[in-house]
Motif scaffolding. Structure first.
Motif, PDB file in Angstrom:
ATOM      1  N   GLU A 237       0.839  -1.212   0.000  1.00 55.79           N
ATOM      2  CA  GLU A 237       0.000   0.000   0.000  1.00 55.79           C
ATOM      3  C   GLU A 237       0.870   1.257   0.000  1.00 55.79           C
ATOM      4  N   VAL A 238       1.848   1.315   0.911  1.00 51.73           N
ATOM      5  CA  VAL A 238       2.662   2.533   0.960  1.00 51.73           C
ATOM      6  C   VAL A 238       3.602   2.610  -0.243  1.00 51.73           C
ATOM      7  N   GLY A 239       3.844   1.465  -0.858  1.00 53.45           N
ATOM      8  CA  GLY A 239       4.630   1.456  -2.092  1.00 53.45           C
ATOM      9  C   GLY A 239       3.912   2.178  -3.224  1.00 53.45           C
ATOM     10  N   ARG A 240       2.605   2.255  -3.115  1.00 48.09           N
ATOM     11  CA  ARG A 240       1.824   2.950  -4.150  1.00 48.09           C
ATOM     12  C   ARG A 240       1.510   4.392  -3.760  1.00 48.09           C
ATOM     13  N   ALA A 241       1.949   4.770  -2.552  1.00 46.88           N
ATOM     14  CA  ALA A 241       1.655   6.127  -2.073  1.00 46.88           C
ATOM     15  C   ALA A 241       2.707   7.113  -2.584  1.00 46.88           C
ATOM     16  N   ASP A 242       2.300   8.347  -2.682  1.00 51.34           N
ATOM     17  CA  ASP A 242       3.221   9.377  -3.158  1.00 51.34           C
ATOM     18  C   ASP A 242       3.816  10.146  -1.969  1.00 51.34           C
ATOM     19  N   LYS A 243       4.273   9.415  -0.969  1.00 53.25           N
ATOM     20  CA  LYS A 243       4.897  10.033   0.205  1.00 53.25           C
ATOM     21  C   LYS A 243       6.080   9.158   0.627  1.00 53.25           C
ATOM     22  N   PRO A 244       7.137   9.777   1.183  1.00 56.19           N
ATOM     23  CA  PRO A 244       8.252   8.968   1.689  1.00 56.19           C
ATOM     24  C   PRO A 244       7.784   8.045   2.818  1.00 56.19           C
ATOM     25  N   VAL A 245       8.509   6.954   2.970  1.00 60.25           N
ATOM     26  CA  VAL A 245       8.157   5.927   3.963  1.00 60.25           C
ATOM     27  C   VAL A 245       9.316   5.783   4.948  1.00 60.25           C
ATOM     28  N   LEU A 246       8.982   5.789   6.232  1.00 58.26           N
ATOM     29  CA  LEU A 246       9.973   5.488   7.268  1.00 58.26           C
ATOM     30  C   LEU A 246       9.710   4.059   7.725  1.00 58.26           C
ATOM     31  N   LEU A 247      10.615   3.166   7.376  1.00 55.20           N
ATOM     32  CA  LEU A 247      10.394   1.742   7.623  1.00 55.20           C
ATOM     33  C   LEU A 247      11.266   1.283   8.787  1.00 55.20           C
ATOM     34  N   LYS A 248      10.623   0.899   9.889  1.00 56.61           N
ATOM     35  CA  LYS A 248      11.385   0.487  11.070  1.00 56.61           C
ATOM     36  C   LYS A 248      11.658  -1.011  11.048  1.00 56.61           C
ATOM     37  N   ARG A 249      12.836  -1.366  11.535  1.00 56.59           N
ATOM     38  CA  ARG A 249      13.226  -2.776  11.572  1.00 56.59           C
ATOM     39  C   ARG A 249      12.422  -3.513  12.644  1.00 56.59           C
ATOM     40  N   GLY A 250      11.922  -4.677  12.303  1.00 59.31           N
ATOM     41  CA  GLY A 250      11.224  -5.502  13.281  1.00 59.31           C
ATOM     42  C   GLY A 250      12.182  -5.946  14.374  1.00 59.31           C
ATOM     43  N   PRO A 251      11.718  -6.073  15.619  1.00 61.39           N
ATOM     44  CA  PRO A 251      12.613  -6.431  16.731  1.00 61.39           C
ATOM     45  C   PRO A 251      13.275  -7.799  16.543  1.00 61.39           C
ATOM     46  N   SER A 252      12.677  -8.645  15.705  1.00 60.98           N
ATOM     47  CA  SER A 252      13.283  -9.960  15.473  1.00 60.98           C
ATOM     48  C   SER A 252      13.654 -10.168  14.004  1.00 60.98           C
ATOM     49  N   ALA A 261      11.820  -6.162   3.011  1.00 55.75           N
ATOM     50  CA  ALA A 261      10.595  -5.385   3.278  1.00 55.75           C
ATOM     51  C   ALA A 261      10.636  -4.081   2.485  1.00 55.75           C
ATOM     52  N   ALA A 262      11.810  -3.439   2.466  1.00 54.71           N
ATOM     53  CA  ALA A 262      11.960  -2.198   1.688  1.00 54.71           C
ATOM     54  C   ALA A 262      11.737  -2.478   0.200  1.00 54.71           C
ATOM     55  N   GLU A 263      12.187  -3.651  -0.226  1.00 53.80           N
ATOM     56  CA  GLU A 263      12.015  -4.023  -1.635  1.00 53.80           C
ATOM     57  C   GLU A 263      10.533  -4.112  -2.009  1.00 53.80           C
ATOM     58  N   TYR A 264       9.710  -4.590  -1.072  1.00 58.57           N
ATOM     59  CA  TYR A 264       8.252  -4.624  -1.304  1.00 58.57           C
ATOM     60  C   TYR A 264       7.717  -3.228  -1.613  1.00 58.57           C
ATOM     61  N   VAL A 265       8.220  -2.243  -0.862  1.00 57.64           N
ATOM     62  CA  VAL A 265       7.772  -0.862  -1.070  1.00 57.64           C
ATOM     63  C   VAL A 265       8.279  -0.354  -2.421  1.00 57.64           C
ATOM     64  N   ALA A 266       9.570  -0.574  -2.663  1.00 58.06           N
ATOM     65  CA  ALA A 266      10.183  -0.060  -3.895  1.00 58.06           C
ATOM     66  C   ALA A 266       9.570  -0.700  -5.140  1.00 58.06           C
ATOM     67  N   LYS A 267       9.234  -1.962  -5.028  1.00 61.47           N
ATOM     68  CA  LYS A 267       8.690  -2.692  -6.183  1.00 61.47           C
ATOM     69  C   LYS A 267       7.385  -2.073  -6.682  1.00 61.47           C
ATOM     70  N   GLU A 268       6.647  -1.476  -5.756  1.00 62.05           N
ATOM     71  CA  GLU A 268       5.381  -0.851  -6.159  1.00 62.05           C
ATOM     72  C   GLU A 268       5.592   0.539  -6.762  1.00 62.05           C
ATOM     73  N   GLY A 269       6.840   1.010  -6.747  1.00 62.72           N
ATOM     74  CA  GLY A 269       7.106   2.289  -7.396  1.00 62.72           C
ATOM     75  C   GLY A 269       7.554   3.397  -6.457  1.00 62.72           C
ATOM     76  N   ASN A 270       7.517   3.148  -5.152  1.00 64.05           N
ATOM     77  CA  ASN A 270       7.932   4.190  -4.216  1.00 64.05           C
ATOM     78  C   ASN A 270       9.351   3.912  -3.725  1.00 64.05           C
ATOM     79  N   ASP A 271      10.303   4.677  -4.208  1.00 67.21           N
ATOM     80  CA  ASP A 271      11.695   4.441  -3.798  1.00 67.21           C
ATOM     81  C   ASP A 271      12.142   5.430  -2.735  1.00 67.21           C
ATOM     82  N   ARG A 272      11.204   6.209  -2.196  1.00 61.82           N
ATOM     83  CA  ARG A 272      11.575   7.161  -1.138  1.00 61.82           C
ATOM     84  C   ARG A 272      11.392   6.477   0.215  1.00 61.82           C
ATOM     85  N   ILE A 273      12.401   5.683   0.592  1.00 56.15           N
ATOM     86  CA  ILE A 273      12.309   4.865   1.802  1.00 56.15           C
ATOM     87  C   ILE A 273      13.473   5.220   2.725  1.00 56.15           C
ATOM     88  N   ILE A 274      13.140   5.486   3.975  1.00 58.11           N
ATOM     89  CA  ILE A 274      14.166   5.710   4.998  1.00 58.11           C
ATOM     90  C   ILE A 274      14.096   4.507   5.936  1.00 58.11           C
TER      91      ILE A 274
END
Ligand code: PEP
Ligand code: MN
Length: 379
Positions: A237-252, A261-274
């Motif tokens: 969903e956020v991969g299709r959004a037109d806003k940067p994404v702050l992706l936090k690492r899971g504790p495990s 996980a970042a690749e899932y976002v980028a694959k949808e077209g959103n490469d603005r990932i922190i």
């Protein structure tokens, strides 16, 4: 944003014409990543004397084979990444095309976010504030938006101290269903007001795909929390959004899982990932989580995306937040995200780790001096 990257960053057929038009205006040294429906497979390195026409010619042949394109600009080389159906790619005599120097397989399981594909660090701009490649992001604000004055007071304090972005949870992932779950949509209006008054862009967590529209509309950057790092529906969903994404690492989660996980976002077209390291679960109990600063160094090697650190959730106690924040800056993080509250003893969530707003200026100055030692400026 690297010139030419977003424009070519698309997997949609109807944008192909635009992409080509933009590509023609792109600087000569460009990294072109071609995206098919499949996964990225090849890097095509153009020779140093390759012309724009030669690069265009390669792109055209790849597109004829069903490719769609994505471009970024490299400082050193022109590289074309070919992504898609292996058989159709293998049938192309790419090595013989004019200007082509080398054709290499992309070896990592993550492709679009990898340094292999995009050797230069990405700078992400969040409503005018930069993070990455020399720009240090100072993200601060309450754990949770509790009420209007609490959020506005914090926003004013962190803005005055030089923060670059305001954080604040509207929807909170709580371990206990009996604790405060956040104000929800009402909190988004409070955050909007804080942005209006201070000028700080806001980052807030999206937990539920049913709130995508509201959160994407309100936020300048969308946070995906640690617990949702592998919520693949939410990532898409956020991969299709037109806003940067702050992706936090899971504790495990491992570093590789974070990058996937970042690749899932980028694959949808959103490469603005922190990306954000926020501590992992280990046998150690003296801190809330174990801050894995080694992961920051690894991530900086593996990905072109900016990496920030959350010392607040890792520490769990405010006394440790400054030393961990300094260490984050020293290890080469591109920023930090910290929790601040006007009266932490009254906080409805994470009180022990929130910094008193009155102490934030001193804190920010100390972190800034380490970041500057590392050759970074506040973004
Ligand atoms: C937060 O930053 O508000 C938060 C809940 O952190 P995490 O997802 O890292 O636990
Ligand atoms: Mn918190």
């Amino acid at each position: 944003m690297r010139p030419g990257w977003t424009e070519l960053h698309s997997s949609r057929n109807d944008e192909r014409t635009d992409r080509r038009a933009t590509f023609r205006q792109a600087p000569r040294l460009a990294i072109v990543v071609v995206v098919y429906n499949g996964s990225p497979e090849l890097l095509i390195v153009m020779g140093s004397g390759a012309t724009l026409e030669q690069t265009e010619h390669v792109v055209a042949r790849l597109e004829e084979a069903g490719a769609q394109a994505r471009v970024s600009t490299g400082r050193e080389a022109t590289v074309i990444g070919a992504i898609g159906e292996r058989e159709r790619l293998a049938a192309l005599p790419i090595e013989g095309y004019p200007g082509v120097d080398q054709v290499l397989p992309i070896l990592k399981p993550y492709k679009l976010v990898s340094r292999e594909l995009s050797p230069d660090p990405t700078v992400i701009t969040v409503s005018g504030r930069k993070i990455g490649d020399g720009y240090f992001g100072l993200v601060a604000g309450p754990c949770t938006v509790e009420y209007r004055e609490q959020t506005l007071e914090t926003a004013r304090a962190v803005a005055a101290a030089g923060a670059t972005m305001l954080r604040g949870g509207a929807f909170k992932p709580r371990t206990s269903p009996y604790t405060f779950q956040g104000l929800g949509l009402e909190a988004l209006d409070i955050l909007r007001e804080a942005r209006e008054e201070t000028g700080l862009p806001i980052v807030t967590e999206l937990m539920d795909p049913r709130h995508v529209e509201e959160v994407v509309e309100a936020a300048d950057a969308i946070q995906i929390g640690a617990r949702n790092m592998q919520n693949f529906l939410l990532l898409s969903e956020v991969g299709r959004a037109d806003k940067p994404v702050l992706l936090k690492r899971g504790p495990s989660a491992s570093v590789e899982e974070l990058l996937m996980a970042a690749e899932y976002v980028a694959k949808e077209g959103n490469d603005r990932i922190i990306l954000c390291e926020r501590g992992i679960k280990t046998f150690e109990t003296s801190t809330r989580y174990t801050l894995d600063l080694g992961s920051v160094a690894v991530l900086k090697e593996e990905t072109h995306l900016p990496v920030i650190v959350d010392p607040s959730h890792a520490a769990g106690r405010r006394q440790l937040v400054l030393p961990l924040a300094r260490a984050a800056a020293a290890v080469g993080a591109d920023g930090i995200i910290v929790e601040v509250h006007p009266r932490p003893e009254e906080a409805l969530c994470d009180g022990p780790q929130q910094l008193p707003a009155a102490e934030f200026t001193q804190f920010a100055d100390e972190v800034r001096s380490v970041a500057e030692l590392m050759g970074r400026q506040i973004g």
